[in-house]
Design an enzyme around this catalytic site. Structure first.
Site, PDB file in Angstrom:
ATOM      1  N   ASP A   1       7.556  -3.811   0.783  1.00 35.00           N
ATOM      2  CA  ASP A   1       7.237  -5.050   0.059  1.00 35.00           C
ATOM      3  C   ASP A   1       8.215  -5.411  -1.072  1.00 35.00           C
ATOM      4  O   ASP A   1       7.787  -5.927  -2.114  1.00 35.00           O
ATOM      5  CB  ASP A   1       5.808  -4.997  -0.495  1.00 35.00           C
ATOM      6  CG  ASP A   1       4.761  -4.881   0.595  1.00 35.00           C
ATOM      7  OD1 ASP A   1       5.128  -4.821   1.776  1.00 35.00           O
ATOM      8  OD2 ASP A   1       3.561  -4.851   0.252  1.00 35.00           O
TER       9      ASP A   1
ATOM     10  N   GLU B   1       4.195  -7.892   2.635  1.00 34.73           N
ATOM     11  CA  GLU B   1       2.806  -8.343   2.603  1.00 34.73           C
ATOM     12  C   GLU B   1       2.855  -9.818   2.951  1.00 34.73           C
ATOM     13  O   GLU B   1       3.340 -10.632   2.155  1.00 34.73           O
ATOM     14  CB  GLU B   1       2.190  -8.096   1.216  1.00 34.73           C
ATOM     15  CG  GLU B   1       0.699  -8.351   1.196  1.00 34.73           C
ATOM     16  CD  GLU B   1       0.005  -7.832  -0.055  1.00 34.73           C
ATOM     17  OE1 GLU B   1       0.595  -7.022  -0.796  1.00 34.73           O
ATOM     18  OE2 GLU B   1      -1.150  -8.246  -0.282  1.00 34.73           O
TER      19      GLU B   1
ATOM     20  N   LYS C   1       2.579  -7.216   7.233  1.00 29.99           N
ATOM     21  CA  LYS C   1       1.269  -6.551   7.168  1.00 29.99           C
ATOM     22  C   LYS C   1       0.277  -7.403   6.383  1.00 29.99           C
ATOM     23  O   LYS C   1       0.584  -7.857   5.270  1.00 29.99           O
ATOM     24  CB  LYS C   1       1.421  -5.166   6.536  1.00 29.99           C
ATOM     25  CG  LYS C   1       2.006  -5.165   5.132  1.00 29.99           C
ATOM     26  CD  LYS C   1       2.219  -3.734   4.674  1.00 29.99           C
ATOM     27  CE  LYS C   1       2.655  -3.645   3.236  1.00 29.99           C
ATOM     28  NZ  LYS C   1       1.748  -4.235   2.253  1.00 29.99           N
TER      29      LYS C   1
ATOM     30  N   LYS D   1      -2.840  -3.954   2.468  1.00 28.75           N
ATOM     31  CA  LYS D   1      -2.002  -3.254   1.500  1.00 28.75           C
ATOM     32  C   LYS D   1      -1.253  -2.117   2.205  1.00 28.75           C
ATOM     33  O   LYS D   1      -0.095  -1.863   1.935  1.00 28.75           O
ATOM     34  CB  LYS D   1      -2.852  -2.708   0.337  1.00 28.75           C
ATOM     35  CG  LYS D   1      -3.630  -3.781  -0.428  1.00 28.75           C
ATOM     36  CD  LYS D   1      -2.726  -4.845  -1.023  1.00 28.75           C
ATOM     37  CE  LYS D   1      -3.506  -5.864  -1.845  1.00 28.75           C
ATOM     38  NZ  LYS D   1      -2.698  -7.051  -2.177  1.00 28.75           N
TER      39      LYS D   1
ATOM     40  N   VAL E   1       7.418  -1.378  -3.663  1.00 28.41           N
ATOM     41  CA  VAL E   1       6.436  -1.786  -4.680  1.00 28.41           C
ATOM     42  C   VAL E   1       5.126  -2.208  -4.017  1.00 28.41           C
ATOM     43  O   VAL E   1       5.135  -2.622  -2.868  1.00 28.41           O
ATOM     44  CB  VAL E   1       7.003  -2.950  -5.522  1.00 28.41           C
ATOM     45  CG1 VAL E   1       8.258  -2.514  -6.249  1.00 28.41           C
ATOM     46  CG2 VAL E   1       7.264  -4.204  -4.700  1.00 28.41           C
ATOM     47  N   THR E   2       4.068  -2.147  -4.806  1.00 28.34           N
ATOM     48  CA  THR E   2       3.937  -1.428  -6.048  1.00 28.34           C
ATOM     49  C   THR E   2       3.422  -0.020  -5.754  1.00 28.34           C
ATOM     50  O   THR E   2       2.701   0.182  -4.779  1.00 28.34           O
ATOM     51  CB  THR E   2       2.969  -2.115  -7.050  1.00 28.34           C
ATOM     52  OG1 THR E   2       1.662  -2.204  -6.462  1.00 28.34           O
ATOM     53  CG2 THR E   2       3.462  -3.511  -7.389  1.00 28.34           C
TER      54      THR E   2
ATOM     55  N   CYS F   1       0.493  -0.934  -2.590  1.00 27.56           N
ATOM     56  CA  CYS F   1       0.923  -0.890  -1.183  1.00 27.56           C
ATOM     57  C   CYS F   1       1.658   0.394  -0.821  1.00 27.56           C
ATOM     58  O   CYS F   1       1.574   0.853   0.324  1.00 27.56           O
ATOM     59  CB  CYS F   1       1.761  -2.126  -0.869  1.00 27.56           C
ATOM     60  SG  CYS F   1       0.731  -3.620  -0.874  1.00 27.56           S
TER      61      CYS F   1
ATOM     62  N   GLN G   1      -3.171  18.899  -5.732  1.00 28.43           N
ATOM     63  CA  GLN G   1      -3.876  19.784  -4.787  1.00 28.43           C
ATOM     64  C   GLN G   1      -2.977  20.231  -3.630  1.00 28.43           C
ATOM     65  O   GLN G   1      -3.354  20.168  -2.461  1.00 28.43           O
ATOM     66  CB  GLN G   1      -5.129  19.100  -4.244  1.00 28.43           C
ATOM     67  CG  GLN G   1      -6.121  18.724  -5.350  1.00 28.43           C
ATOM     68  CD  GLN G   1      -7.345  18.016  -4.824  1.00 28.43           C
ATOM     69  OE1 GLN G   1      -8.166  18.632  -4.155  1.00 28.43           O
ATOM     70  NE2 GLN G   1      -7.449  16.741  -5.110  1.00 28.43           N
TER      71      GLN G   1
HETATM   72  C1  C5J Z   1       1.824  -4.631  -3.190  1.00 22.86           C
HETATM   73  C2  C5J Z   1       0.108  -5.835  -4.364  1.00 22.86           C
HETATM   74  N1  C5J Z   1       2.858  -4.800  -2.384  1.00 22.86           N
HETATM   75  N2  C5J Z   1       0.228  -5.144  -5.480  1.00 22.86           N
HETATM   76  N3  C5J Z   1       0.962  -5.674  -3.320  1.00 22.86           N
HETATM   77  O1  C5J Z   1       1.678  -3.597  -3.812  1.00 22.86           O
HETATM   78  O2  C5J Z   1      -0.771  -6.659  -4.254  1.00 22.86           O
END
Ligand code: C5J
Length: 221
Positions: free
Chosen positions: A24, A72, A129, A132, A157-158, A162, A202
């Site tokens: 993304d 996205e 996609k 997320k 990101v982020t 995602c 873990q």
């Molecule tokens: C992504 C979002 N790509 N934060 N989208 O992380 O909505």
């Protein structure tokens, strides 16, 4: 087998089964004047990782290893965007609304495009996609299986949305996932730090984490 120094322990790199997934890196999230910025987020930390993501991309290209990009991205009629997603988020600007770079996260809108410096090459699949995670409602899993890929190096990101969602989806599907910590970013520094800790906690419950130099040292070494 090469071990990449990583947390929580060395990542057992399998050169013939690894792919890079860049998540993304779209204009609407990264650029000033995009969707993310218009919601009041500071995009400078996201811009700051661009050279590192570009270096990681160049390293995988130089090594001849597979690369996938995600966006996205929704259909213009929003038929792939359930109310749970469409109706939440900042009321000022939601997915599908007219935004500063075209309709927000809609395929074909300028803001939905990957930033120019990371433009995919023709042989690098771009996975659009609606969720997320990059596996939900996409053929990413089939594409990876067709190429015999079982390890993912993740960037983009982020971090806590995602990227982490994709790593969790991949981990549940049996992939070994390594996060490039300096090639991922969040609008919220504490969320990025927490996401990295969650991933490696873990004994690597979601995967591994290391920096780009360690990854490139292993794949180009
Ligand atoms: C992504 C979002 N790509 N934060 N989208 O992380 O909505």
């Amino acid at each position: 087998m090469t071990q990449i120094p990583a947390r929580p322990f060395g990542f057992p790199l399998a050169r013939d089964r690894v792919a890079l997934v860049i998540i993304d890196m779209q204009r609407d999230f990264v650029e000033p004047g995009g969707f993310g910025a218009s919601l009041g987020n500071d995009v400078r930390p996201l811009q700051a990782i661009v050279p590192t993501v570009a270096r990681l991309l160049a390293g995988f290209r130089a090594a001849g290893l597979p690369i996938f990009h995600t966006r996205e991205a929704h259909r213009p009629d929003l038929s792939d965007c359930p109310p749970a997603k469409r109706l939440r988020g900042a009321p000022a600007l939601r997915i599908g609304d007219p935004g500063p770079m075209g309709r927000v996260l809609i395929k074909g809108a300028p803001g939905c495009e990957i930033i120019p410096v990371l433009t995919p090459l023709p042989d690098e699949p771009v996975i659009d996609k609606p969720g997320k995670g990059a596996f939900y409602a996409t053929d990413l899993g089939d594409q990876l299986a067709a190429r015999g890929i079982t390890q993912l190096v993740c960037a983009g990101v982020t971090t806590e949305v995602c990227v982490q969602t994709t790593m969790r989806e991949a981990n549940d599907r049996g992939f070994e996932c390594l996060l490039a910590t300096d090639a991922t970013e969040s609008y919220f520094p504490s969320f990025k730090a927490a996401a990295i800790e969650m991933i490696v906690a873990q004994g690597g419950i979601v995967g591994w984490a290391t920096d780009t130099d360690a990854i490139l040292g292993a794949i180009n070494g």
